[in-house]
Scaffold this motif. Structure first.
Motif, PDB file in Angstrom:
ATOM      1  N   LEU A 166       0.828  -1.209   0.000  1.00  0.00           N
ATOM      2  CA  LEU A 166       0.000   0.000   0.000  1.00  0.00           C
ATOM      3  C   LEU A 166       0.863   1.260   0.000  1.00  0.00           C
ATOM      4  N   PHE A 167       1.896   1.280   0.834  1.00  0.00           N
ATOM      5  CA  PHE A 167       2.798   2.435   0.845  1.00  0.00           C
ATOM      6  C   PHE A 167       3.499   2.575  -0.500  1.00  0.00           C
ATOM      7  N   GLY A 168       3.967   1.455  -1.054  1.00  0.00           N
ATOM      8  CA  GLY A 168       4.617   1.509  -2.360  1.00  0.00           C
ATOM      9  C   GLY A 168       3.703   2.060  -3.438  1.00  0.00           C
ATOM     10  N   LEU A 169       2.451   1.617  -3.442  1.00  0.00           N
ATOM     11  CA  LEU A 169       1.497   2.094  -4.444  1.00  0.00           C
ATOM     12  C   LEU A 169       1.163   3.570  -4.240  1.00  0.00           C
ATOM     13  N   ALA A 170       1.058   4.003  -2.985  1.00  0.00           N
ATOM     14  CA  ALA A 170       0.774   5.416  -2.719  1.00  0.00           C
ATOM     15  C   ALA A 170       1.913   6.301  -3.229  1.00  0.00           C
ATOM     16  N   VAL A 171       3.163   5.866  -3.006  1.00  0.00           N
ATOM     17  CA  VAL A 171       4.307   6.617  -3.532  1.00  0.00           C
ATOM     18  C   VAL A 171       4.257   6.638  -5.055  1.00  0.00           C
ATOM     19  N   HIS A 172       3.950   5.495  -5.659  1.00  0.00           N
ATOM     20  CA  HIS A 172       3.848   5.413  -7.120  1.00  0.00           C
ATOM     21  C   HIS A 172       2.822   6.414  -7.643  1.00  0.00           C
ATOM     22  N   CYS A 173       1.658   6.465  -7.004  1.00  0.00           N
ATOM     23  CA  CYS A 173       0.613   7.388  -7.451  1.00  0.00           C
ATOM     24  C   CYS A 173       1.044   8.840  -7.259  1.00  0.00           C
ATOM     25  N   ALA A 174       1.723   9.144  -6.147  1.00  0.00           N
ATOM     26  CA  ALA A 174       2.189  10.513  -5.913  1.00  0.00           C
ATOM     27  C   ALA A 174       3.239  10.923  -6.941  1.00  0.00           C
ATOM     28  N   LEU A 175       4.121   9.991  -7.302  1.00  0.00           N
ATOM     29  CA  LEU A 175       5.176  10.280  -8.278  1.00  0.00           C
ATOM     30  C   LEU A 175       4.625  10.566  -9.668  1.00  0.00           C
ATOM     31  N   THR A 176       3.521   9.939 -10.001  1.00  0.00           N
ATOM     32  CA  THR A 176       3.001  10.033 -11.366  1.00  0.00           C
ATOM     33  C   THR A 176       1.922  11.097 -11.523  1.00  0.00           C
ATOM     34  N   LEU A 177       1.609  11.825 -10.446  1.00  0.00           N
ATOM     35  CA  LEU A 177       0.635  12.911 -10.544  1.00  0.00           C
ATOM     36  C   LEU A 177       1.204  14.073 -11.354  1.00  0.00           C
ATOM     37  N   THR A 178       0.348  14.719 -12.103  1.00  0.00           N
ATOM     38  CA  THR A 178       0.749  15.929 -12.828  1.00  0.00           C
ATOM     39  C   THR A 178       0.040  17.169 -12.298  1.00  0.00           C
ATOM     40  N   ALA A 179      -0.838  16.971 -11.317  1.00  0.00           N
ATOM     41  CA  ALA A 179      -1.556  18.083 -10.688  1.00  0.00           C
ATOM     42  C   ALA A 179      -2.139  17.562  -9.381  1.00  0.00           C
ATOM     43  N   PRO A 180      -2.475  18.457  -8.446  1.00  0.00           N
ATOM     44  CA  PRO A 180      -3.119  17.997  -7.207  1.00  0.00           C
ATOM     45  C   PRO A 180      -4.384  17.210  -7.533  1.00  0.00           C
ATOM     46  N   PRO A 181      -4.521  15.998  -7.003  1.00  0.00           N
ATOM     47  CA  PRO A 181      -5.639  15.142  -7.416  1.00  0.00           C
ATOM     48  C   PRO A 181      -6.879  15.334  -6.550  1.00  0.00           C
ATOM     49  N   PRO A 182      -8.066  15.164  -7.102  1.00  0.00           N
ATOM     50  CA  PRO A 182      -9.237  14.989  -6.243  1.00  0.00           C
ATOM     51  C   PRO A 182      -9.011  13.736  -5.391  1.00  0.00           C
ATOM     52  N   PRO A 183      -9.274  13.795  -4.096  1.00  0.00           N
ATOM     53  CA  PRO A 183      -8.987  12.634  -3.238  1.00  0.00           C
ATOM     54  C   PRO A 183      -9.527  11.304  -3.750  1.00  0.00           C
ATOM     55  N   PRO A 184     -10.776  11.236  -4.268  1.00  0.00           N
ATOM     56  CA  PRO A 184     -11.241   9.932  -4.764  1.00  0.00           C
ATOM     57  C   PRO A 184     -10.391   9.393  -5.914  1.00  0.00           C
ATOM     58  N   HIS A 185      -9.835  10.275  -6.744  1.00  0.00           N
ATOM     59  CA  HIS A 185      -9.003   9.820  -7.858  1.00  0.00           C
ATOM     60  C   HIS A 185      -7.693   9.218  -7.346  1.00  0.00           C
ATOM     61  N   PHE A 186      -7.096   9.851  -6.339  1.00  0.00           N
ATOM     62  CA  PHE A 186      -5.853   9.322  -5.777  1.00  0.00           C
ATOM     63  C   PHE A 186      -6.102   7.967  -5.122  1.00  0.00           C
ATOM     64  N   ILE A 187      -7.196   7.860  -4.399  1.00  0.00           N
ATOM     65  CA  ILE A 187      -7.526   6.588  -3.747  1.00  0.00           C
ATOM     66  C   ILE A 187      -7.800   5.512  -4.786  1.00  0.00           C
ATOM     67  N   GLU A 188      -8.453   5.862  -5.871  1.00  0.00           N
ATOM     68  CA  GLU A 188      -8.713   4.884  -6.929  1.00  0.00           C
ATOM     69  C   GLU A 188      -7.416   4.424  -7.579  1.00  0.00           C
ATOM     70  N   CYS A 189      -6.441   5.317  -7.700  1.00  0.00           N
ATOM     71  CA  CYS A 189      -5.132   4.923  -8.234  1.00  0.00           C
ATOM     72  C   CYS A 189      -4.516   3.827  -7.368  1.00  0.00           C
ATOM     73  N   ILE A 190      -4.622   3.977  -6.047  1.00  0.00           N
ATOM     74  CA  ILE A 190      -4.083   2.964  -5.132  1.00  0.00           C
ATOM     75  C   ILE A 190      -4.883   1.670  -5.235  1.00  0.00           C
ATOM     76  N   LEU A 191      -6.211   1.784  -5.254  1.00  0.00           N
ATOM     77  CA  LEU A 191      -7.059   0.592  -5.330  1.00  0.00           C
ATOM     78  C   LEU A 191      -6.813  -0.183  -6.618  1.00  0.00           C
ATOM     79  N   ASP A 192      -6.543   0.533  -7.704  1.00  0.00           N
ATOM     80  CA  ASP A 192      -6.231  -0.139  -8.969  1.00  0.00           C
ATOM     81  C   ASP A 192      -4.987  -1.011  -8.822  1.00  0.00           C
ATOM     82  N   GLY A 193      -4.000  -0.510  -8.089  1.00  0.00           N
ATOM     83  CA  GLY A 193      -2.810  -1.313  -7.840  1.00  0.00           C
ATOM     84  C   GLY A 193      -3.108  -2.525  -6.980  1.00  0.00           C
ATOM     85  N   LEU A 194      -3.929  -2.348  -5.936  1.00  0.00           N
ATOM     86  CA  LEU A 194      -4.271  -3.477  -5.063  1.00  0.00           C
ATOM     87  C   LEU A 194      -4.988  -4.584  -5.830  1.00  0.00           C
TER      88      LEU A 194
END
Length: 482
Positions: free
Chosen positions: A190-218
């Motif tokens: 989970l921590f690894g995926l959260a870092v991955h999502c933060a690294l690949t952002l190009t703008a501040p994300p809506p919270p549900p979008h960031f969470i969905e990025c992590i869930l997609d990895g899970l």
């Protein structure tokens, strides 16, 4: 408008801001709300301080002076994992399990019982990194669900920025060297995926979008497990040790995954509430669950989304939420903020004081270079372990280790460490212990690579130092030859 820095600066920000969070949160790790007035520095805590940590009990204890900006075992093990990533971007679990982890016992600062027990057990006859199913006192590998693996996983997340499935696989490998409960394994992923999502952002994300990025990895974790023969073998071993009514690994994994998903999906509803409300929801303020691999990572994700535009404020909240695992949560949060903002996440006054700052930046540059060259890495293969070579390198170091603690070295003398290379002794300290005839010695060594370590051991006369690995390593080598 937020300016997104280049990827290399985000690698540097993740490592340096993570270490900053660790160093800032370490002094408050054991501070309880009702005792906050007794603490020897000003609250709210927001600058690096000089403080003393009691190590050991009544008869065996000594004081370790922690200088401003010095980090704990969280960052020490992060650096150890970074050294175990090869030029193809692969994490080498054998190198970590048989070399880095045992050697870390001699310079660890703040290490937890679970990781230290796992490190010792890896030197036993039948143990290996895929079969470290230890039981010692109240510690049981299958029940080890804390964040001791997640806290060291940042280098794996960084180097696999272009390969999410490799990130998941190597995070799983990293976790099971020391922890066997899905809560620790999922927390690491989970921590690894959260870092991955933060690294690949190009703008501040809506919270549900960031969470969905992590869930997609899970959602990709089962596929990774099914395609990896070593993980399949480990799960079979895990299941063979069960009692009749216990859940098997798949069942326990599913229930733990539901817990993680529930915590993640509730984050948006808590973003306008007091942070302690979310801490309470996930159990991050309860003594029994405050170090949970899932709870602490979820808290960091919550704080990241809540304070994305005000990173310093978020870090101050993390290190001043007494009763929580402040240093590890702040490390997770600092890593996420740095992965998005780069070095701008934290004020220069703090970044400039972090222990081994230039070494951390060097490690970040190396990981970025490896990641940039590893878009299409070869498939993983099960290579022959260099376990014997790792053990012999530890034995060769033990001579210098013994001489160092028997006062045969002077300040300025040099030595060669198997993992850290050439180093010079900066200072030596001795403290008497209440146990008859024993003293504690602490020896600070600055290595040419850029890392600073304080080696420690209890010693009585000419006896072997308490932290010596020579006997265990020699027995392990002999047993493997029989």
């Amino acid at each position: 408008m937020v300016s997104i820095p280049p990827l290399i600066e985000r690698f540097q920000g993740a490592l340096l801001c993570g270490a900053t969070g660790d160093a800032l949160g370490w002094p408050t790790e054991f501070l309880l709300p009702e005792r906050s007035r007794q603490f020897p520095f000003q609250l709210p805590h927001q600058i690096f301080v000089n403080w003393k940590k009691r190590v050991g009990g009544r008869w065996w204890g000594y004081e370790d002076e922690i200088l401003p900006g010095e980090y704990s075992d969280d960052t020490q093990l992060t650096l150890a994992v970074a050294r175990c990533i090869n030029e193809e971007g692969r994490f080498e679990p054998e190198r970590f399990a048989y070399k880095e982890l045992p050697l870390w016992l001699q310079y660890e600062r703040g290490g937890g019982r679970t990781v230290k027990t796992a490190a010792r057990k890896l030197l036993a006859k039948r143990a290996d990194w895929l079969n470290n199913f230890y039981r010692q006192g109240d510690l049981d590998y299958r029940q080890a669900g804390a964040n001791g693996a997640a806290m060291r996983n940042l280098p794996i997340a960084l180097v696999n920025v272009h390969d999410k499935q490799a990130l998941i696989r190597d995070s799983f490998y990293n976790a099971i060297i020391t922890h066997g409960h899905p809560r620790a394994i999922l927390g690491t992923i989970l921590f690894g995926l959260a870092v991955h999502c933060a690294l690949t952002l190009t703008a501040p994300p809506p919270p549900p979008h960031f969470i969905e990025c992590i869930l997609d990895g899970l959602r990709q974790v089962p596929k990774v497990i099914q395609s990896d023969e070593r993980l399949q073998r480990w799960i079979n071993t895990w299941n063979r040790g069960l009692l009749n009514k216990e859940l098997n690994f798949a069942q326990l994994y599913r229930s733990t995954l539901q817990e993680a998903v529930q915590y993640l999906k509730q984050i948006p509803a808590f973003l306008s509430r007091e942070p302690k409300d979310y801490y309470t929801l996930v159990g991050a303020l309860e003594p029994a669950t405050k170090s949970s691999g899932i709870a602490t990572v979820c808290v960091a994700i919550y704080l990241f989304l809540r304070y994305l535009q005000h990173p310093q404020q978020g870090l101050i909240v993390a290190v001043n939420t007494f009763g929580s695992d402040t240093d590890t949560i702040a490390l997770f949060l600092g890593s996420l903020l740095g992965a998005f903002h780069g070095l701008q996440a934290i004020p220069p006054a703090l970044l400039d004081q972090v222990q081994d700052r230039h070494f951390l930046l060097t490690i970040a540059r190396r990981l970025h270079a490896v990641a940039a060259a590893s878009f299409t890495p070869p498939p993983p293969t099960e290579e022959a372990s260099d376990r014997r070579a790792f053990y012999f390198s530890i034995l060769s170091w033990e001579m210098a280790f013994h001489e160092m603690f028997h006062q045969e070295y002077q300040d300025g003398n040099t030595l060669i460490h198997p993992a850290l290379g050439l180093g010079a002794i900066q200072s030596q300290e001795e403290q008497p212990l209440r146990r008859d005839g024993y003293v504690a010695r602490l020896i600070r060594v600055q290595f040419k690579c850029g890392q600073t370590c304080v080696f420690h051991s209890r010693v009585k006369g000419h006896e072997s130092p308490s932290e010596s690995l020579a006997g265990e390593v020699a027995r392990a080598l002999q047993e493997r030859e029989e």
